[in-house]
Design an enzyme around this catalytic site. Structure first.
Site, PDB file in Angstrom:
ATOM      1  N   HIS A  66       0.851  -1.193   0.000  1.00 32.31           N
ATOM      2  CA  HIS A  66       0.000   0.000   0.000  1.00 32.31           C
ATOM      3  C   HIS A  66       0.888   1.244   0.000  1.00 32.31           C
ATOM      4  O   HIS A  66       1.689   1.433   0.905  1.00 32.31           O
ATOM      5  CB  HIS A  66      -0.931   0.006   1.220  1.00 32.31           C
ATOM      6  CG  HIS A  66      -2.122  -0.884   1.046  1.00 32.31           C
ATOM      7  ND1 HIS A  66      -3.345  -0.620   1.598  1.00 32.31           N
ATOM      8  CD2 HIS A  66      -2.272  -2.034   0.345  1.00 32.31           C
ATOM      9  CE1 HIS A  66      -4.198  -1.573   1.252  1.00 32.31           C
ATOM     10  NE2 HIS A  66      -3.564  -2.445   0.503  1.00 32.31           N
ATOM     11  N   TYR A 104      -9.337   5.934   6.728  1.00 30.71           N
ATOM     12  CA  TYR A 104      -9.520   6.384   8.113  1.00 30.71           C
ATOM     13  C   TYR A 104     -10.497   7.557   8.047  1.00 30.71           C
ATOM     14  O   TYR A 104     -10.201   8.571   7.394  1.00 30.71           O
ATOM     15  CB  TYR A 104      -8.202   6.864   8.716  1.00 30.71           C
ATOM     16  CG  TYR A 104      -7.202   5.754   8.992  1.00 30.71           C
ATOM     17  CD1 TYR A 104      -7.168   5.116  10.222  1.00 30.71           C
ATOM     18  CD2 TYR A 104      -6.272   5.367   8.026  1.00 30.71           C
ATOM     19  CE1 TYR A 104      -6.245   4.113  10.494  1.00 30.71           C
ATOM     20  CE2 TYR A 104      -5.345   4.362   8.285  1.00 30.71           C
ATOM     21  CZ  TYR A 104      -5.337   3.738   9.528  1.00 30.71           C
ATOM     22  OH  TYR A 104      -4.420   2.742   9.785  1.00 30.71           O
ATOM     23  N   PRO A 148      -5.244   1.152  18.566  1.00 33.05           N
ATOM     24  CA  PRO A 148      -4.990   0.548  17.253  1.00 33.05           C
ATOM     25  C   PRO A 148      -4.906   1.526  16.076  1.00 33.05           C
ATOM     26  O   PRO A 148      -4.482   1.127  14.995  1.00 33.05           O
ATOM     27  CB  PRO A 148      -6.188  -0.395  17.063  1.00 33.05           C
ATOM     28  CG  PRO A 148      -7.247   0.127  17.968  1.00 33.05           C
ATOM     29  CD  PRO A 148      -6.549   0.763  19.116  1.00 33.05           C
ATOM     30  N   LYS A 198       0.157   0.217  15.047  1.00 41.43           N
ATOM     31  CA  LYS A 198       1.547   0.188  15.510  1.00 41.43           C
ATOM     32  C   LYS A 198       1.869  -0.949  16.484  1.00 41.43           C
ATOM     33  O   LYS A 198       3.028  -1.147  16.850  1.00 41.43           O
ATOM     34  CB  LYS A 198       1.906   1.528  16.178  1.00 41.43           C
ATOM     35  CG  LYS A 198       2.019   2.672  15.207  1.00 41.43           C
ATOM     36  CD  LYS A 198       3.289   2.556  14.373  1.00 41.43           C
ATOM     37  CE  LYS A 198       3.248   3.403  13.131  1.00 41.43           C
ATOM     38  NZ  LYS A 198       3.362   2.660  11.885  1.00 41.43           N
ATOM     39  N   TYR A 216       3.674   6.796   9.863  1.00 41.59           N
ATOM     40  CA  TYR A 216       2.780   5.692   9.483  1.00 41.59           C
ATOM     41  C   TYR A 216       3.577   4.511   8.917  1.00 41.59           C
ATOM     42  O   TYR A 216       3.335   3.361   9.270  1.00 41.59           O
ATOM     43  CB  TYR A 216       1.719   6.166   8.475  1.00 41.59           C
ATOM     44  CG  TYR A 216       0.600   5.155   8.336  1.00 41.59           C
ATOM     45  CD1 TYR A 216      -0.576   5.272   9.076  1.00 41.59           C
ATOM     46  CD2 TYR A 216       0.742   4.049   7.495  1.00 41.59           C
ATOM     47  CE1 TYR A 216      -1.573   4.316   8.978  1.00 41.59           C
ATOM     48  CE2 TYR A 216      -0.251   3.094   7.400  1.00 41.59           C
ATOM     49  CZ  TYR A 216      -1.412   3.237   8.138  1.00 41.59           C
ATOM     50  OH  TYR A 216      -2.403   2.285   8.047  1.00 41.59           O
TER      51      TYR A 216
HETATM   52  C1  PHB Z   1      -6.845  -3.766  10.654  1.00 39.14           C
HETATM   53  O1  PHB Z   1      -6.843  -4.099   9.471  1.00 39.14           O
HETATM   54  O2  PHB Z   1      -7.295  -4.498  11.534  1.00 39.14           O
HETATM   55  C2  PHB Z   1      -6.305  -2.421  11.023  1.00 39.14           C
HETATM   56  C3  PHB Z   1      -5.701  -1.648  10.053  1.00 39.14           C
HETATM   57  C4  PHB Z   1      -5.221  -0.409  10.366  1.00 39.14           C
HETATM   58  C5  PHB Z   1      -5.333   0.070  11.654  1.00 39.14           C
HETATM   59  C6  PHB Z   1      -5.926  -0.697  12.637  1.00 39.14           C
HETATM   60  C7  PHB Z   1      -6.419  -1.956  12.331  1.00 39.14           C
HETATM   61  O3  PHB Z   1      -4.874   1.317  11.938  1.00 39.14           O
END
Ligand code: PHB
Length: 401
Positions: free
Chosen positions: A84, A212, A304, A308, A396
């Site tokens: 990605h 997000y 989450p 990280k 990130y």
């Molecule tokens: C997930 O795919 O579970 C996931 C992805 C990104 C995040 C948190 C969880 O920031």
């Protein structure tokens, strides 16, 4: 492989490094040590299937990918993972793409933690690595001298594992951190006043990159495992129960929080897993006491947002593995003496990023209108400012080890 002998005690073993916890960090450490000719034994409280049943984030930084390559466990990840180069960030009706590749020259890999753990188990089994499952009553002894040991019960039989060092990879609730006397450790914690309700569904992801999203109704995240398996989250109340949420109610709420174009394209379907996760920031200092070294969730937790958790555990494993290989190769204790300081320096930066990203994207129950305006102003700044985007992208994709 750890030498096993029977005695009146039950099982008696000796190894170089006793690893408490058979999750991804313990397994990765064990496999890396094996590649360097250092013996370890992994003690896991649960079964392999239980560990593989835990659903966690699936975004890997390049540093973790490199460690997996070094461990000889990256073939499937390279074949099946997805690179990605960016992510979408949306707030209300506005959205922008944060370009990782352009801002940092690197990208992240989307590959589920479950799959990664499976690859590590397979590698350990292929190498005849010693992993004991269903281990109970683990206790750590004699950390302050050169001959520590771990006692435990396995299949009802008392066991003792003598070793040079102990790696505490046993998570937030494990015994390792608690073995460090309270007088030597200091804990820092922030608990967020909401949770994440997550579902896994056998539907195609709504976008080829993660989204997000923040809105007046709260945070939402559109993530994925592969082309046919999606992972979605919505911010919920901490007291909420997954049983209160029908799949339909979840999809409706998700659609209200993401940009309209994506809400219209969203393919919904039955959930195959639904759960609520709390959000917490936590760090314990130091991460070493005598011959015990803490790794990953045993020492720190991040909320989450930004994925990280596993990546920060991986940087701990990196520093510990380097320190231990240096010790066994040269006798120098420099690397292991520096472990706590080096690991914590990176941990705190990941904590800062996860806290910042969480604070930016969620609605807080006690938040004032001013606080909300600050979030929007920061998002607009990010949307329009190249330096701010670069800083976010660097965090990130993962800060260097
Ligand atoms: C997930 O795919 O579970 C996931 C992805 C990104 C995040 C948190 C969880 O920031």
């Amino acid at each position: 492989m750890g030498q096993i002998r029977s005695s009146y005690l039950g099982i008696c073993m000796r190894t170089n490094v006793a690893i408490i916890g058979g999750g991804p960090s313990g397994l990765l450490l064990s496999q890396l040590l094996h590649k360097s000719g250092i013996d370890s034994v992994v003690l896991e409280r649960k079964t392999r299937d239980y560990v593989l049943g835990r659903i966690r984030a699936g975004v890997l930084e390049q540093g973790l990918v490199s460690l997996l390559e070094e461990a000889g466990c990256a073939d499937r990840l390279h074949a099946e993972g997805f690179l990605h180069d960016g992510t979408l960030i949306s707030y209300g009706d506005t959205s922008f793409r944060l370009d990782f590749a352009e801002n940092t020259g690197t990208s992240v890999v989307v590959y589920g933690q479950t799959e990664l753990t499976r690859d590590l188990y397979d590698a350990r089994e292929k190498a005849d690595g010693k992993i004991l499952y269903n281990v109970e009553d683990v206790a750590i002894h004699d950390l302050e001298n050169d001959a520590p040991c771990v006692s435990f019960v396995h299949d009802g039989v008392q066991g003792k594992l003598d070793c040079d060092f102990i790696a505490g990879c046993d998570g937030f609730h494990g015994v390792s951190r608690k073995t460090m006397p309270e007088s030597v450790r200091k804990e820092y914690e922030k608990v967020y006043p909401f949770g994440w309700l997550g579902i896994l569904s056998e539907t195609p992801p709504v976008n080829d990159e993660l989204i997000y999203a923040t809105s007046d109704r709260g945070f939402a995240l559109c993530s994925m495992r592969n082309e046919t398996l999606s992972r979605y989250y919505i911010q919920c109340e901490m007291s909420d129960d997954p049983g209160n949420w029908s799949d339909e109610a979840f999809w409706d709420e998700l659609k209200r929080r993401i940009p309209e174009t994506f809400a219209e394209q969203l393919v919904t379907g039955p959930s195959i897993e639904k759960s609520i996760a709390p959000l917490r920031s936590f760090v314990t200092e130091p991460m070493r006491w005598g011959r015990l070294f803490l790794c990953g969730d045993a020492a720190h937790i991040v909320p989450p947002t930004g994925a990280k958790g596993l990546n920060t555990a991986a940087s701990d494993v990196h520093y510990l593995y380097r320190g231990l290989t240096e010790y066994y190769a040269t006798g120098s204790e420099k690397g292991i003496d520096d472990y706590s300081e080096k690991a914590l320096s990176r941990v705190w930066k990941a904590e800062r990023f996860s806290w910042w990203f969480s604070s930016l994207m969620h609605r807080f129950p006690d938040q004032s209108e001013f606080d909300h305006k600050m979030q929007i102003a920061e998002l607009e700044f990010l949307n329009s400012n190249r330096a701010a985007q670069k800083s976010m992208a660097e965090n990130y994709v993962g800060l260097p080890y």
